[in-house]
Design a protein around this motif. Structure first.
Motif, PDB file in Angstrom:
ATOM      1  N   LEU A  82       0.818  -1.210   0.000  1.00 18.39           N
ATOM      2  CA  LEU A  82       0.000   0.000   0.000  1.00 18.39           C
ATOM      3  C   LEU A  82       0.855   1.264   0.000  1.00 18.39           C
ATOM      4  CD1 LEU A  82      -2.805  -1.045   2.506  1.00 18.39           C
ATOM      5  CD2 LEU A  82      -3.034  -0.717   0.038  1.00 18.39           C
ATOM      6  N   PHE A  83       1.847   1.317   0.881  1.00 19.27           N
ATOM      7  CA  PHE A  83       2.672   2.522   0.993  1.00 19.27           C
ATOM      8  C   PHE A  83       3.535   2.727  -0.250  1.00 19.27           C
ATOM      9  CE2 PHE A  83       6.715   4.512   2.491  1.00 19.27           C
ATOM     10  CZ  PHE A  83       6.190   5.778   2.735  1.00 19.27           C
ATOM     11  N   PHE A  84       4.267   1.709  -0.643  1.00 16.89           N
ATOM     12  CA  PHE A  84       5.154   1.843  -1.789  1.00 16.89           C
ATOM     13  C   PHE A  84       4.378   1.899  -3.108  1.00 16.89           C
ATOM     14  CE2 PHE A  84       8.244  -0.246   1.226  1.00 16.89           C
ATOM     15  CZ  PHE A  84       9.027   0.890   1.395  1.00 16.89           C
ATOM     16  N   GLY A  85       3.212   1.252  -3.161  1.00 15.61           N
ATOM     17  CA  GLY A  85       2.383   1.342  -4.360  1.00 15.61           C
ATOM     18  C   GLY A  85       1.895   2.766  -4.576  1.00 15.61           C
ATOM     19  N   TRP A  86       1.502   3.424  -3.500  1.00 14.44           N
ATOM     20  CA  TRP A  86       1.076   4.829  -3.571  1.00 14.44           C
ATOM     21  C   TRP A  86       2.227   5.703  -4.057  1.00 14.44           C
ATOM     22  CZ3 TRP A  86       2.543   8.888   0.008  1.00 14.44           C
ATOM     23  CH2 TRP A  86       1.838  10.086  -0.165  1.00 14.44           C
ATOM     24  N   LEU A  87       3.430   5.467  -3.534  1.00 12.66           N
ATOM     25  CA  LEU A  87       4.591   6.238  -3.961  1.00 12.66           C
ATOM     26  C   LEU A  87       4.979   5.941  -5.413  1.00 12.66           C
ATOM     27  CD1 LEU A  87       6.983   6.111  -0.859  1.00 12.66           C
ATOM     28  CD2 LEU A  87       5.582   8.033  -1.642  1.00 12.66           C
ATOM     29  N   THR A  88       4.796   4.696  -5.844  1.00  9.81           N
ATOM     30  CA  THR A  88       5.170   4.317  -7.215  1.00  9.81           C
ATOM     31  C   THR A  88       4.383   5.106  -8.240  1.00  9.81           C
ATOM     32  OG1 THR A  88       5.780   2.078  -6.544  1.00  9.81           O
ATOM     33  CG2 THR A  88       5.269   2.404  -8.857  1.00  9.81           C
ATOM     34  N   ASP A  89       3.098   5.303  -8.018  1.00  8.49           N
ATOM     35  CA  ASP A  89       2.295   6.080  -8.956  1.00  8.49           C
ATOM     36  C   ASP A  89       2.621   7.565  -8.897  1.00  8.49           C
ATOM     37  OD1 ASP A  89       0.880   4.081 -10.252  1.00  8.49           O
ATOM     38  OD2 ASP A  89      -0.693   4.007  -8.729  1.00  8.49           O
ATOM     39  N   ARG A  90       3.125   8.032  -7.762  1.00  8.86           N
ATOM     40  CA  ARG A  90       3.455   9.454  -7.620  1.00  8.86           C
ATOM     41  C   ARG A  90       4.869   9.780  -8.083  1.00  8.86           C
ATOM     42  NH1 ARG A  90       0.956  13.222  -3.848  1.00  8.86           N
ATOM     43  NH2 ARG A  90      -1.208  12.607  -3.543  1.00  8.86           N
ATOM     44  N   LEU A  91       5.846   8.955  -7.676  1.00  4.31           N
ATOM     45  CA  LEU A  91       7.253   9.295  -7.886  1.00  4.31           C
ATOM     46  C   LEU A  91       7.896   8.581  -9.060  1.00  4.31           C
ATOM     47  CD1 LEU A  91       8.465   9.306  -4.164  1.00  4.31           C
ATOM     48  CD2 LEU A  91       7.509  11.197  -5.516  1.00  4.31           C
ATOM     49  N   GLY A  92       7.249   7.556  -9.572  1.00  2.92           N
ATOM     50  CA  GLY A  92       7.810   6.839 -10.714  1.00  2.92           C
ATOM     51  C   GLY A  92       8.191   5.416 -10.371  1.00  2.92           C
ATOM     52  N   ARG A  93       8.258   4.591 -11.422  1.00  4.66           N
ATOM     53  CA  ARG A  93       8.529   3.168 -11.223  1.00  4.66           C
ATOM     54  C   ARG A  93       9.971   2.918 -10.781  1.00  4.66           C
ATOM     55  NH1 ARG A  93       3.208   3.567 -11.566  1.00  4.66           N
ATOM     56  NH2 ARG A  93       2.241   2.898 -13.527  1.00  4.66           N
ATOM     57  N   LYS A  94      10.934   3.572 -11.456  1.00  3.43           N
ATOM     58  CA  LYS A  94      12.335   3.245 -11.217  1.00  3.43           C
ATOM     59  C   LYS A  94      12.779   3.579  -9.801  1.00  3.43           C
ATOM     60  CE  LYS A  94      17.008   3.596 -13.003  1.00  3.43           C
ATOM     61  NZ  LYS A  94      17.881   3.970 -14.123  1.00  3.43           N
ATOM     62  N   LYS A  95      12.384   4.750  -9.290  1.00  3.24           N
ATOM     63  CA  LYS A  95      12.775   5.118  -7.930  1.00  3.24           C
ATOM     64  C   LYS A  95      12.309   4.071  -6.920  1.00  3.24           C
ATOM     65  CE  LYS A  95      12.859  10.159  -8.476  1.00  3.24           C
ATOM     66  NZ  LYS A  95      12.217  11.438  -8.085  1.00  3.24           N
ATOM     67  N   LEU A  96      11.088   3.621  -7.111  1.00  2.10           N
ATOM     68  CA  LEU A  96      10.516   2.724  -6.113  1.00  2.10           C
ATOM     69  C   LEU A  96      11.028   1.309  -6.229  1.00  2.10           C
ATOM     70  CD1 LEU A  96       8.639   3.455  -3.762  1.00  2.10           C
ATOM     71  CD2 LEU A  96       8.867   5.213  -5.508  1.00  2.10           C
ATOM     72  N   PHE A  97      11.281   0.799  -7.451  1.00  6.11           N
ATOM     73  CA  PHE A  97      11.801  -0.567  -7.488  1.00  6.11           C
ATOM     74  C   PHE A  97      13.275  -0.608  -7.062  1.00  6.11           C
ATOM     75  CE2 PHE A  97      11.876  -0.013 -12.363  1.00  6.11           C
ATOM     76  CZ  PHE A  97      13.250   0.140 -12.481  1.00  6.11           C
ATOM     77  N   THR A  98      13.896   0.554  -6.884  1.00  2.00           N
ATOM     78  CA  THR A  98      15.220   0.614  -6.258  1.00  2.00           C
ATOM     79  C   THR A  98      15.096   0.640  -4.741  1.00  2.00           C
ATOM     80  OG1 THR A  98      16.153   1.786  -8.158  1.00  2.00           O
ATOM     81  CG2 THR A  98      17.354   1.930  -6.083  1.00  2.00           C
ATOM     82  N   ILE A  99      14.177   1.460  -4.237  1.00  5.39           N
ATOM     83  CA  ILE A  99      13.980   1.580  -2.785  1.00  5.39           C
ATOM     84  C   ILE A  99      13.488   0.267  -2.187  1.00  5.39           C
ATOM     85  CG2 ILE A  99      12.553   2.685  -1.004  1.00  5.39           C
ATOM     86  CD1 ILE A  99      12.638   5.226  -2.752  1.00  5.39           C
ATOM     87  N   THR A 100      12.536  -0.381  -2.846  1.00  8.84           N
ATOM     88  CA  THR A 100      11.935  -1.577  -2.257  1.00  8.84           C
ATOM     89  C   THR A 100      12.935  -2.732  -2.152  1.00  8.84           C
ATOM     90  OG1 THR A 100      11.051  -2.101  -4.465  1.00  8.84           O
ATOM     91  CG2 THR A 100       9.563  -1.037  -2.897  1.00  8.84           C
ATOM     92  N   VAL A 101      13.821  -2.870  -3.139  1.00 12.12           N
ATOM     93  CA  VAL A 101      14.798  -3.953  -3.049  1.00 12.12           C
ATOM     94  C   VAL A 101      15.829  -3.660  -1.955  1.00 12.12           C
ATOM     95  CG1 VAL A 101      16.523  -3.166  -4.734  1.00 12.12           C
ATOM     96  CG2 VAL A 101      16.085  -5.614  -4.452  1.00 12.12           C
ATOM     97  N   LEU A 102      16.089  -2.380  -1.671  1.00 11.71           N
ATOM     98  CA  LEU A 102      16.984  -2.019  -0.565  1.00 11.71           C
ATOM     99  C   LEU A 102      16.351  -2.367   0.781  1.00 11.71           C
ATOM    100  CD1 LEU A 102      18.477   1.427  -1.672  1.00 11.71           C
ATOM    101  CD2 LEU A 102      19.755  -0.665  -1.170  1.00 11.71           C
TER     102      LEU A 102
END
Length: 486
Positions: free
Chosen positions: A84-104
């Motif tokens: 829920l949290f990262f999905g909300w951010l993914t639509d706002r900030l972009g796909r690439k930023k979030l698939f980097t943050i989530t794997v970290l």
């Protein structure tokens, strides 16, 4: 890195979706599949390590069967919150930023798990590991669907989701070694196992640096010039490998860029524009989550308690189980793009439900040995694995681009919360009671839910095979003069 360009309120036309969908398969698409799709390998590795090593973890941390079930629920609860949290951010900030943050997040949490001194710290680490994986589901699923050509989207999505079971096989094989007292102390072996996931996630992090932002996300967020440049680069790479590209067909779409989509718009789209799709996604996700997590998270306990299988031998039983689950999407996946979504989703859910009911009865009657029980689950989850993967495909395709990650996250969270968190805890409690017939009722519940999902798909399923994402669900940023009904 330059700051993102502001969203443009000026309408613009683009053929980006048509350009991406007409590309032939290439090394670029393999990079997308491997660098992003390996998320499911990580998830499979995680749950299998905990499932296969449940006995050793229980003995080291002195857990009851109920607490073992609760640790699984902690992981799934983290996945719900993370999605829920990262999905909300993914639509706002972009796909690439979030698939980097989530794997970290995943990397740090899974390594920390290895050092957990007691059940509470272990559960906390499992929560944050799940949060990273839940965020990955939202960011990665949306990106893969936006970059893969329409004619291959169903096949790729099912196969990628099915690689969960390649990770499961890795975890099962690792447990055979790590729980063998002749090789390593089992109390230390399960801790070392979590390092495997950490090492793999580091490799993933490096691979993802070669991927760009999703052009579809950029175009709906008022950055068409960046999107055009990325697509041109992709086309050049593909053309250098495959030769001249097919001509671009189809009319351009006219969009008005936006910075974000509000939660109010998400709610309106779900419950007013696409209420039937929302109900379908909820049913498919929650039923497969209950059936899967209830059985898989507690199967090691079934083997040790009712069949007397020793902890160090659990992995041998998990390997065929994982093989059947991996084979299902790989062998059936193409049919979801040719025969069609509705027919194949209905069929796979129904067959899995019928076979699960029969297996539950046979277990209660004492008709199955440990290997026969494992063979039965292998066949059942050959079909259930394709069904579960198709559930993720369905919720990803059902809704507009601007809320795709949030839509995936929302239905993953609800489905996992309803089906996944309750399932392991319920079955842990049933197993602790020691009555085979009580456990059978749990299996029958899972079977009934799968059959209900099959009926729902047959009634509400829609055709998405071979269609552009923008044709399946019109973008919210589509210019008002071009907007048509759902």
């Amino acid at each position: 890195m330059a700051a993102p360009a502001p969203s443009s309120p000026t309408p613009f036309e683009t053929k980006i979706p048509h350009r991406l969908d007409r590309l032939p398969w290439s090394r670029f698409h393999w990079l997308v599949v491997v660098a992003l799709g390996v998320t499911w390998v990580l998830d499979g590795l995680e749950v299998t390590i905990v499932g296969s090593l449940a006995g050793a973890i229980r003995d080291t941390l002195k857990l009851s069967e109920t607490e073992v079930g609760l640790t699984a629920s902690a992981y799934l609860l983290g996945a719900v919150c993370g999605a829920l949290f990262f999905g909300w951010l993914t639509d706002r900030l972009g796909r690439k930023k979030l698939f980097t943050i989530t794997v970290l997040v995943y990397l740090i949490a899974t390594i920390a798990t290895a050092f957990a001194p007691n059940v509470w710290i272990f559960m906390l680490c499992r929560f944050f590991t799940g949060a990273g994986i839940g965020g990955e589901y939202a960011a990665v699923n949306s990106t893969i669907q936006e970059l893969i050509p329409a004619r291959w989207r169903g096949t790729v999505d099912l196969c990628v989701n099915g690689t969960f079971w390649f990770g499961a096989a890795m975890g099962a094989a690792a447990s055979i070694v790590l729980l063998d007292p002749a090789i390593i102390d089992p109390h230390l072996g399960w801790r070392l196992a979590f390092g495997v996931g950490g090492a793999l996630s580091l490799v993933i992090l490096l691979m993802r640096q070669f991927l760009s932002e999703s052009p579809r996300w950029l175009m709906t967020h008022g950055r068409p010039e960046e999107a055009e440049q990325i697509v041109s680069d992709i086309e050049a790479r593909v053309a250098a490998e495959r030769g001249p590209l097919p001509p671009v067909t189809g009319k351009p779409i006219r969009l008005v860029g936006r910075t974000h989509t509000t939660l109010g718009e998400v709610a309106t789209t779900l419950f007013r524009t696409y209420p039937e799709r929302a109900w379908l996604g909820l049913v498919l996700m929650s039923t497969q989550a209950f059936a899967y997590n209830a059985v898989f998270f507690t199967y090691a306990l079934i083997l040790t308690r009712f069949y007397g299988v020793e902890n160090q031998h659990i992995g041998w039983f998990m390997l065929p189980f994982a093989a059947g689950n991996l084979a299902g999407p790989l062998l059936l996946g193409r049919l979801f793009d040719t025969v069609g979504r509705r027919t194949m989703i209905t069929l796979t859910y129904a067959v899995a439900g019928i076979l699960m009911a029969f297996t539950g009865w046979a277990f209660a009657a004492g008709l199955l040995s440990a290997w026969q029980q494992t063979a039965a689950w292998t066949v059942i989850f050959f079909f259930a694995s394709a069904a579960a993967s198709a559930a993720y495909l369905t919720v990803g395709e059902s809704f507009p681009l601007e809320m795709r990650a949030m839509g995936i996250a929302l239905f993953y969270a609800i489905g996992t919360g309803v089906g996944g968190v309750i399932g392991p805890a319920l079955f842990g409690w049933l197993i602790e009671g020691g009555d085979r017939y009580h456990i059978m009722y749990g299996y029958l519940l899972g079977a009934a839910l799968m059959l209900a999902a099959a009926a729902t798909e047959w009634r509400l399923g829609f055709a998405a095979e071979g269609k552009s994402l923008e044709d399946v669900a019109s973008p919210l940023s589509l210019h008002k003069e071009e907007r048509v009904g759902a």
